[in-house]
Enzyme design. Structure first.
Site, PDB file in Angstrom:
ATOM      1  N   ASN A  88      18.107  36.534  56.413  1.00 39.73           N
ATOM      2  CA  ASN A  88      16.671  36.795  56.452  1.00 39.73           C
ATOM      3  C   ASN A  88      16.177  37.355  55.119  1.00 39.73           C
ATOM      4  OD1 ASN A  88      16.924  36.040  59.119  1.00 39.73           O
ATOM      5  ND2 ASN A  88      16.979  38.143  59.887  1.00 39.73           N
ATOM      6  N   HIS A 105      20.219  35.042  51.182  1.00 37.86           N
ATOM      7  CA  HIS A 105      19.150  34.072  50.874  1.00 37.86           C
ATOM      8  C   HIS A 105      18.017  34.719  50.096  1.00 37.86           C
ATOM      9  CE1 HIS A 105      20.485  31.227  54.367  1.00 37.86           C
ATOM     10  NE2 HIS A 105      21.324  31.251  53.349  1.00 37.86           N
ATOM     11  N   GLY A 172      21.627  36.075  66.176  1.00 39.22           N
ATOM     12  CA  GLY A 172      20.315  35.470  65.972  1.00 39.22           C
ATOM     13  C   GLY A 172      20.267  34.371  64.939  1.00 39.22           C
ATOM     14  N   THR A 173      21.322  33.536  64.906  1.00 37.46           N
ATOM     15  CA  THR A 173      21.286  32.422  63.964  1.00 37.46           C
ATOM     16  C   THR A 173      21.792  31.166  64.657  1.00 37.46           C
ATOM     17  OG1 THR A 173      22.047  31.563  61.819  1.00 37.46           O
ATOM     18  CG2 THR A 173      23.549  33.042  63.001  1.00 37.46           C
ATOM     19  N   ASN A 198      23.233  36.018  70.782  1.00 40.94           N
ATOM     20  CA  ASN A 198      22.154  35.079  70.489  1.00 40.94           C
ATOM     21  C   ASN A 198      21.316  34.841  71.736  1.00 40.94           C
ATOM     22  OD1 ASN A 198      21.547  33.758  67.936  1.00 40.94           O
ATOM     23  ND2 ASN A 198      21.670  31.823  69.039  1.00 40.94           N
TER      24      ASN A 198
HETATM   25  N1  APR Z   1      17.030  37.165  70.119  1.00 43.75           N
HETATM   26  C1  APR Z   1      18.200  36.610  69.711  1.00 43.75           C
HETATM   27  N2  APR Z   1      18.290  35.362  69.187  1.00 43.75           N
HETATM   28  C2  APR Z   1      17.138  34.658  69.083  1.00 43.75           C
HETATM   29  C3  APR Z   1      15.891  35.163  69.502  1.00 43.75           C
HETATM   30  C4  APR Z   1      15.864  36.481  70.033  1.00 43.75           C
HETATM   31  N3  APR Z   1      14.728  37.045  70.453  1.00 43.75           N
HETATM   32  N4  APR Z   1      14.948  34.195  69.285  1.00 43.75           N
HETATM   33  C5  APR Z   1      15.593  33.145  68.740  1.00 43.75           C
HETATM   34  N5  APR Z   1      16.903  33.412  68.629  1.00 43.75           N
HETATM   35  C6  APR Z   1      17.958  32.559  68.085  1.00 43.75           C
HETATM   36  C7  APR Z   1      17.788  31.097  68.414  1.00 43.75           C
HETATM   37  O1  APR Z   1      18.460  30.793  69.639  1.00 43.75           O
HETATM   38  C8  APR Z   1      18.471  30.427  67.216  1.00 43.75           C
HETATM   39  O2  APR Z   1      19.855  30.251  67.470  1.00 43.75           O
HETATM   40  O3  APR Z   1      17.862  32.654  66.685  1.00 43.75           O
HETATM   41  C9  APR Z   1      18.292  31.432  66.088  1.00 43.75           C
HETATM   42  C10 APR Z   1      17.264  31.003  65.072  1.00 43.75           C
HETATM   43  O4  APR Z   1      17.781  29.862  64.415  1.00 43.75           O
HETATM   44  P1  APR Z   1      16.996  29.316  63.137  1.00 43.75           P
HETATM   45  O5  APR Z   1      15.532  29.226  63.456  1.00 43.75           O
HETATM   46  O6  APR Z   1      17.739  28.104  62.673  1.00 43.75           O
HETATM   47  O7  APR Z   1      17.130  30.480  62.048  1.00 43.75           O
HETATM   48  P2  APR Z   1      18.398  30.803  61.143  1.00 43.75           P
HETATM   49  O8  APR Z   1      19.668  30.479  61.860  1.00 43.75           O
HETATM   50  O9  APR Z   1      18.214  32.192  60.652  1.00 43.75           O
HETATM   51  O10 APR Z   1      18.210  29.788  59.897  1.00 43.75           O
HETATM   52  C11 APR Z   1      19.163  29.890  58.862  1.00 43.75           C
HETATM   53  O11 APR Z   1      17.884  28.303  57.573  1.00 43.75           O
HETATM   54  O12 APR Z   1      15.804  27.637  56.900  1.00 43.75           O
HETATM   55  C12 APR Z   1      16.942  28.270  56.493  1.00 43.75           C
HETATM   56  O13 APR Z   1      17.090  29.931  54.847  1.00 43.75           O
HETATM   57  C13 APR Z   1      16.606  29.689  56.138  1.00 43.75           C
HETATM   58  O14 APR Z   1      17.864  31.685  56.553  1.00 43.75           O
HETATM   59  C14 APR Z   1      17.373  30.509  57.165  1.00 43.75           C
HETATM   60  C15 APR Z   1      18.500  29.578  57.560  1.00 43.75           C
END
Ligand code: APR
Length: 229
Positions: A88, A105, A172-173, A198
């Site tokens: 993040n 990032h 959360g990813t 997650n």
């Molecule tokens: N609590 C826990 N997990 C959650 C919640 C919540 N309230 N809401 C959403 N999630 C989870 C979703 O299930 C998903 O697996 O968070 C994740 C979000 O995934 P992405 O939107 O893909 O975000 P992220 O994994 O951080 O993306 C990675 O991609 O775009 C690039 O650089 C950007 O750092 C980012 C990277």
């Protein structure tokens, strides 16, 4: 216990900062090629600066949620050696009590000079009229955010911490963007226990998975770890 934690947008979702790939996520509303690549910045720098100005304003107005506060408590706990790594670019971990989060990032709150590479704190809107405080070049200011196709920061340090850890926790990813998405496999290869917290299981390979909103399941897990410390 040596713990390495990797967080993604899901840990900040309940702070109102949204995610990327969930329904209504950022990449469902913007073309990432236009706003999160060096080519997009070269083609239209003002559009890119405006995109991050809006995200920076959102982050300034957001509040850390109980997940950030719980992780701050765990980072401060004397009985554990925690390395907090985040994908993040917001400052919720810092405002939640984890000042040493590793932003692989980059950060919304830093500027980078595309001419000389200088990085400096920058909390307000960015303009191409801004001059780099180091080389005085005008028109090369950009957010210190790692765009697609660029190299994430401090990955050697992160991999070394994982290989020496007792536990790797992914929070959360979606585990879709490398090299961050491959860190759980590095942990598994090094014989390190792995846990995913997650909203929904990402489908990655973990020894254990707990599903639910971060503001609920992260404080619960941190409470268990603090009881063990
Ligand atoms: N609590 C826990 N997990 C959650 C919640 C919540 N309230 N809401 C959403 N999630 C989870 C979703 O299930 C998903 O697996 O968070 C994740 C979000 O995934 P992405 O939107 O893909 O975000 P992220 O994994 O951080 O993306 C990675 O991609 O775009 C690039 O650089 C950007 O750092 C980012 C990277």
């Amino acid at each position: 216990m040596k713990i390495v934690i990797l967080t993604g947008a899901g840990v900040s979702a309940e702070s109102g900062l949204g995610t990327f790939r969930d329904e209504g996520g950022l990449w469902t509303r913007y073309d990432l090629a236009e706003v999160a690549t060096p080519e997009g910045y070269a083609a239209d720098p003002d559009r890119v600066l405006g995109f991050y100005d809006a995200r920076r304003a959102n982050a300034r107005g957001a509040m850390p949620n109980p997940a950030h506060a719980a992780l701050g408590r765990l980072c401060a706990a004397p009985g554990h050696d925690v390395t907090l790594v985040t994908q993040n670019i917001d400052d919720m971990h810092e405002r939640g009590g984890a000042p040493d989060a590793i932003h692989i990032h980059g950060s919304l709150f830093e500027a980078l000079c595309a001419a000389c590479g200088h990085v400096w704190p920058h909390r307000e809107d960015m303009s191409r009229a801004d001059a780099c405080p180091a080389c005085a070049t005008v028109g090369t200011v950009r957010p210190n955010v790692v765009w697609f196709g660029e190299i994430p920061y401090r990955m050697d340090e992160v991999v070394a911490a994982i290989e020496a850890a007792d536990l790797f926790v992914s929070i959360g990813t979606s585990g879709t963007v490398y090299p961050a998405a491959g860190l759980n496999e590095i942990a598994r290869g090094a014989g390190v226990r792995t846990l995913e917290l997650n909203l929904d299981a990402s489908g990655g390979r973990f020894d254990a998975v707990r599903e639910g909103p971060a503001s609920e399941i992260v404080p619960r897990w941190v409470g268990e770890m603090l009881a063990e410390a």
